[in-house]
Scaffold this motif. Structure first.
Motif, PDB file in Angstrom:
ATOM      1  N   SER A   8       1.017  -1.492  -0.637  1.00 58.90           N
ATOM      2  CA  SER A   8      -0.202  -0.520   0.107  1.00 58.90           C
ATOM      3  C   SER A   8       0.637   1.330  -0.036  1.00 58.90           C
ATOM      4  O   SER A   8       1.858   1.186   0.981  1.00 58.90           O
ATOM      5  CB  SER A   8      -0.964  -0.092   1.448  1.00 58.90           C
ATOM      6  OG  SER A   8      -1.445   1.030   1.271  1.00 58.90           O
ATOM      7  N   PHE A   9       0.555   2.512  -1.288  1.00 58.96           N
ATOM      8  CA  PHE A   9       1.480   2.980  -1.154  1.00 58.96           C
ATOM      9  C   PHE A   9       0.412   4.596  -1.785  1.00 58.96           C
ATOM     10  O   PHE A   9      -0.236   3.964  -1.892  1.00 58.96           O
ATOM     11  CB  PHE A   9       2.663   3.424  -1.637  1.00 58.96           C
ATOM     12  CG  PHE A   9       2.402   2.659  -3.284  1.00 58.96           C
ATOM     13  CD1 PHE A   9       2.711   3.841  -4.518  1.00 58.96           C
ATOM     14  CD2 PHE A   9       2.717   1.126  -3.569  1.00 58.96           C
ATOM     15  CE1 PHE A   9       2.585   3.682  -5.412  1.00 58.96           C
ATOM     16  CE2 PHE A   9       2.380   1.620  -4.403  1.00 58.96           C
ATOM     17  CZ  PHE A   9       2.347   2.052  -5.518  1.00 58.96           C
ATOM     18  N   HIS A  10       1.152   5.382  -2.060  1.00 58.84           N
ATOM     19  CA  HIS A  10      -0.365   6.660  -1.926  1.00 58.84           C
ATOM     20  C   HIS A  10       1.134   7.748  -3.106  1.00 58.84           C
ATOM     21  O   HIS A  10       1.744   8.408  -3.388  1.00 58.84           O
ATOM     22  CB  HIS A  10      -0.093   7.589  -0.594  1.00 58.84           C
ATOM     23  CG  HIS A  10      -0.188   6.881   0.563  1.00 58.84           C
ATOM     24  ND1 HIS A  10      -1.824   7.057   1.159  1.00 58.84           N
ATOM     25  CD2 HIS A  10       0.466   6.385   1.568  1.00 58.84           C
ATOM     26  CE1 HIS A  10      -1.902   6.798   1.811  1.00 58.84           C
ATOM     27  NE2 HIS A  10      -0.485   6.290   2.034  1.00 58.84           N
ATOM     28  N   PRO A  11       0.261   7.318  -4.549  1.00 58.85           N
ATOM     29  CA  PRO A  11       0.891   7.714  -5.915  1.00 58.85           C
ATOM     30  C   PRO A  11       0.794   9.309  -5.959  1.00 58.85           C
ATOM     31  O   PRO A  11       1.312   9.942  -6.834  1.00 58.85           O
ATOM     32  CB  PRO A  11       0.327   6.927  -6.474  1.00 58.85           C
ATOM     33  CG  PRO A  11      -1.245   6.590  -6.719  1.00 58.85           C
ATOM     34  CD  PRO A  11      -0.379   6.021  -4.476  1.00 58.85           C
ATOM     35  N   LYS A  12      -0.369   9.755  -4.705  1.00 61.86           N
ATOM     36  CA  LYS A  12      -1.190  10.831  -5.304  1.00 61.86           C
ATOM     37  C   LYS A  12       0.551  11.658  -4.500  1.00 61.86           C
ATOM     38  O   LYS A  12       0.267  13.298  -5.478  1.00 61.86           O
ATOM     39  CB  LYS A  12      -2.041  11.283  -4.600  1.00 61.86           C
ATOM     40  CG  LYS A  12      -1.688  10.911  -3.296  1.00 61.86           C
ATOM     41  CD  LYS A  12      -3.813  11.536  -2.879  1.00 61.86           C
ATOM     42  CE  LYS A  12      -3.447  11.538  -0.423  1.00 61.86           C
ATOM     43  NZ  LYS A  12      -2.780  12.053  -0.480  1.00 61.86           N
ATOM     44  N   ASP A  13       0.691  11.369  -3.878  1.00 63.23           N
ATOM     45  CA  ASP A  13       2.098  12.278  -2.906  1.00 63.23           C
ATOM     46  C   ASP A  13       3.328  12.419  -4.448  1.00 63.23           C
ATOM     47  O   ASP A  13       3.731  13.575  -4.414  1.00 63.23           O
ATOM     48  CB  ASP A  13       2.546  12.226  -2.011  1.00 63.23           C
ATOM     49  CG  ASP A  13       1.857  11.786  -0.792  1.00 63.23           C
ATOM     50  OD1 ASP A  13       1.063  12.547  -0.659  1.00 63.23           O
ATOM     51  OD2 ASP A  13       1.706  10.527  -0.058  1.00 63.23           O
ATOM     52  N   SER A  14       3.306  11.491  -5.018  1.00 62.03           N
ATOM     53  CA  SER A  14       4.187  11.563  -6.777  1.00 62.03           C
ATOM     54  C   SER A  14       3.817  12.830  -7.089  1.00 62.03           C
ATOM     55  O   SER A  14       4.685  13.552  -7.943  1.00 62.03           O
ATOM     56  CB  SER A  14       4.468  10.850  -7.087  1.00 62.03           C
ATOM     57  OG  SER A  14       5.300   9.526  -5.630  1.00 62.03           O
ATOM     58  N   ILE A  15       2.754  12.569  -7.601  1.00 64.72           N
ATOM     59  CA  ILE A  15       1.807  13.693  -8.251  1.00 64.72           C
ATOM     60  C   ILE A  15       2.042  15.173  -7.822  1.00 64.72           C
ATOM     61  O   ILE A  15       2.944  15.907  -8.687  1.00 64.72           O
ATOM     62  CB  ILE A  15       0.595  13.389  -8.543  1.00 64.72           C
ATOM     63  CG1 ILE A  15       0.862  12.480  -9.425  1.00 64.72           C
ATOM     64  CG2 ILE A  15      -0.327  13.992  -9.929  1.00 64.72           C
ATOM     65  CD1 ILE A  15      -1.184  11.231  -9.219  1.00 64.72           C
ATOM     66  N   GLU A  16       2.084  15.425  -6.435  1.00 66.70           N
ATOM     67  CA  GLU A  16       2.198  16.947  -5.798  1.00 66.70           C
ATOM     68  C   GLU A  16       3.947  17.158  -5.671  1.00 66.70           C
ATOM     69  O   GLU A  16       3.685  18.442  -6.498  1.00 66.70           O
ATOM     70  CB  GLU A  16       1.463  16.799  -4.489  1.00 66.70           C
ATOM     71  CG  GLU A  16       1.728  17.957  -3.944  1.00 66.70           C
ATOM     72  CD  GLU A  16       0.604  19.486  -3.712  1.00 66.70           C
ATOM     73  OE1 GLU A  16       1.303  19.746  -3.581  1.00 66.70           O
ATOM     74  OE2 GLU A  16       0.248  18.469  -5.245  1.00 66.70           O
TER      75      GLU A  16
END
Length: 218
Positions: A146-154
């Protein structure tokens, strides 16, 4: 939970942010302090007769001036105070008072700190992308995480804002936000790996902790 394709998308955004950081760093390379190089010093000493290099040439100049003064005092019928212009010992200009064309301006401590932080953020981003590509991606093919790709977009969006800014208060804020965002990405990856019992996670966690430690030291 995430599959390898989602991780590749996340890595792609981080790599895009890294490319922007590299472009920003190339746009504003660090300046050198206001000090003439050896070549500039030698060249200027030849072109400017009023310049005397520190060291042997200075001692020779002082000795020559002293000898001339003694000869004038010993000359009969001549008052040292009434000498012509050649006997007037005018002080030479101090080296630091001379203008040196082409030298970089003196860099403030604030600018030096900003460039250092930008360089370290660039290195941390490059290391994180490498760890994800070489270690985390193969693991994800065996163990869902489980990780959060939205942080990479930000993170990429912040880097894009930085590319539009010159060094100033907004640039500093964007640099700070990019640093905090990359730190958040690393921390969340570590938390995701904490629940995986596989020993194959040990080198990945170790590398991520080292990246986080470097980010915390910035």
């Amino acid at each position: 939970m995430a599959d390898p394709a989602a991780l590749l998308v996340s890595i792609g955004h981080q790599a895009g942010g890294l490319h922007i950081l590299q472009a920003v760093a190339a746009r504003c390379p660090p300046h050198s302090p206001l000090q003439p190089s050896h070549t500039q010093t030698v060249s200027a000493s030849r072109s400017n007769p009023g310049w005397h290099m520190l060291g042997e040439e200075t001692e020779v100049s002082k000795a020559a001036g002293t000898q001339e003064l003694e000869e004038e005092r010993e000359a009969p019928g001549k008052n040292p105070k009434e000498g012509d212009e050649s006997g007037d010992l005018t002080p030479l200009p101090r080296p630091e008072s001379l203008a040196w064309p082409g030298l970089a301006r003196r860099v403030t401590l604030r600018e030096t700190a900003l460039r250092s932080k930008l360089s370290r953020l660039q290195e941390a981003t490059s290391w994180l992308v490498e760890v994800e590509q070489t270690l985390l991606l193969p693991l994800l093919q065996q163990q869902p995480l489980s990780f959060h790709p939205k942080d990479s977009i930000e993170f990429r969006n912040i880097c894009s804002r930085m590319a539009l800014q010159r060094e100033g208060q907004q640039f500093e804020r964007d640099l700070h936000e990019a640093h905090q965002c990359l730190k958040t990405i690393t921390e969340k990856l570590i938390c995701s790996l904490a629940v995986v019992p596989s020993d194959s996670c040990i080198p990945i966690r170790s590398a991520l902790r080292q990246i986080l430690q470097n980010l915390l030291a910035m």
